[in-house]
Design an enzyme around this catalytic site. Sequence first.
Site, PDB file in Angstrom:
ATOM      1  N   GLY A   1       0.645   7.092 -12.081  1.00  0.00           N
ATOM      2  CA  GLY A   1       0.117   7.898 -10.969  1.00  0.00           C
ATOM      3  C   GLY A   1       0.665   9.319 -10.952  1.00  0.00           C
TER       4      GLY A   1
ATOM      5  N   ASP B   1       3.683  10.376 -10.773  1.00  0.00           N
ATOM      6  CA  ASP B   1       5.079  10.545 -11.207  1.00  0.00           C
ATOM      7  C   ASP B   1       5.331  11.852 -11.970  1.00  0.00           C
ATOM      8  OD1 ASP B   1       5.924   8.241 -10.014  1.00  0.00           O
ATOM      9  OD2 ASP B   1       5.957   7.035 -11.836  1.00  0.00           O
TER      10      ASP B   1
ATOM     11  N   ASP C   1       0.859  -1.177   0.000  1.00  0.00           N
ATOM     12  CA  ASP C   1       0.000   0.000   0.000  1.00  0.00           C
ATOM     13  C   ASP C   1       0.896   1.227   0.000  1.00  0.00           C
ATOM     14  OD1 ASP C   1      -2.973  -0.069   0.028  1.00  0.00           O
ATOM     15  OD2 ASP C   1      -2.617   1.668   1.296  1.00  0.00           O
TER      16      ASP C   1
HETATM   17  P1  ITT Z   1      -3.597  -2.067  -5.172  1.00  0.00           P
HETATM   18  O1  ITT Z   1      -4.498  -2.957  -5.952  1.00  0.00           O
HETATM   19  O2  ITT Z   1      -2.240  -2.669  -4.898  1.00  0.00           O
HETATM   20  O3  ITT Z   1      -4.225  -1.481  -3.927  1.00  0.00           O
HETATM   21  P2  ITT Z   1      -3.578   0.688  -6.019  1.00  0.00           P
HETATM   22  O4  ITT Z   1      -3.082   1.407  -7.227  1.00  0.00           O
HETATM   23  O5  ITT Z   1      -5.006   0.890  -5.603  1.00  0.00           O
HETATM   24  O6  ITT Z   1      -3.263  -0.856  -6.189  1.00  0.00           O
HETATM   25  P3  ITT Z   1      -2.840   1.892  -3.511  1.00  0.00           P
HETATM   26  O7  ITT Z   1      -4.179   1.667  -2.915  1.00  0.00           O
HETATM   27  O8  ITT Z   1      -1.623   1.565  -2.696  1.00  0.00           O
HETATM   28  O9  ITT Z   1      -2.629   1.064  -4.842  1.00  0.00           O
HETATM   29  O10 ITT Z   1      -2.811   3.385  -4.039  1.00  0.00           O
HETATM   30  C1  ITT Z   1      -1.629   4.001  -4.254  1.00  0.00           C
HETATM   31  C2  ITT Z   1      -1.831   5.140  -5.223  1.00  0.00           C
HETATM   32  O11 ITT Z   1      -0.793   6.102  -4.956  1.00  0.00           O
HETATM   33  C3  ITT Z   1      -1.615   4.687  -6.665  1.00  0.00           C
HETATM   34  O12 ITT Z   1      -2.811   4.299  -7.296  1.00  0.00           O
HETATM   35  C4  ITT Z   1      -0.994   5.936  -7.295  1.00  0.00           C
HETATM   36  O13 ITT Z   1      -2.013   6.848  -7.656  1.00  0.00           O
HETATM   37  C5  ITT Z   1      -0.203   6.529  -6.143  1.00  0.00           C
HETATM   38  N1  ITT Z   1       1.180   5.998  -6.170  1.00  0.00           N
HETATM   39  C6  ITT Z   1       1.703   5.004  -5.406  1.00  0.00           C
HETATM   40  N2  ITT Z   1       2.972   4.765  -5.735  1.00  0.00           N
HETATM   41  C7  ITT Z   1       3.254   5.606  -6.750  1.00  0.00           C
HETATM   42  C8  ITT Z   1       4.400   5.808  -7.542  1.00  0.00           C
HETATM   43  O14 ITT Z   1       5.480   5.070  -7.385  1.00  0.00           O
HETATM   44  N3  ITT Z   1       4.344   6.744  -8.490  1.00  0.00           N
HETATM   45  C9  ITT Z   1       3.250   7.501  -8.668  1.00  0.00           C
HETATM   46  N4  ITT Z   1       2.108   7.356  -7.984  1.00  0.00           N
HETATM   47  C10 ITT Z   1       2.110   6.408  -7.017  1.00  0.00           C
END
Ligand code: ITT
Length: 184
Positions: A142, A144, A65
């Site tokens: 995301g 980035d 997460d």
């Molecule tokens: P899961 O199915 O693993 O939950 P998710 O994308 O919903 O996938 P999260 O709930 O952990 O994952 O949400 C994290 C969000 O934060 C992700 O969707 C991105 O928008 C942002 N994020 C996380 N890591 C990032 C990265 O390395 N670069 C850019 N944005 C990032």
Amino acid sequence: MKIAFATGNKNKVLELKKILEKTNIQIIQKNIEIEEPRSESLQEIAITKANYAVNKLKMSVIVEDSGLFIDSLNNFPGTYSHWVYDKIGYIGIINLINKIKTRKATFKAVIVYLEPNKKPQIFTGEKQGTIALESKGVDGFGYDPIFIPKNETKTWAENPNSKNQSSHRQMAIKKFTNWATTNL
Ligand code: ITT
């Protein structure tokens, strides 16, 4: 050995696989529907998701997460990063902190490794930086295009090498691999 990575985010899987390719750990993506609990704590969310995934898959799992925590917004979007991204995107974030001078932000990641009937192992990573004045670059995912790591001038979307070397996720993955090589 095979470990299920319970996630719907392909980019997370690619980043994890890349760093584990020289080890004997094989990651299999399992895109199972997990209802995410509401919490301000990445760790609490990740542990809940890992328990759910182990019960469902009956095998060892990794859950990750992560989120972007912006100082001047009281750590928003934080644990709501995915939802906020879907609603307003990174342009919405730029607009939210328009005219605010303090643009400090931190990306955080928590990886939970859980084997059936064992205690969860937790690995964390953080990367400090600032929110760019405008979005730049096309790589990554995301937020980035708006994140400039500390002591650098380009966003992660412009400079993916920087991200591959020192991101919040890389830090957490490295801690996991160090632990895994002696414990798994
Ligand atoms: P899961 O199915 O693993 O939950 P998710 O994308 O919903 O996938 P999260 O709930 O952990 O994952 O949400 C994290 C969000 O934060 C992700 O969707 C991105 O928008 C942002 N994020 C996380 N890591 C990032 C990265 O390395 N670069 C850019 N944005 C990032």
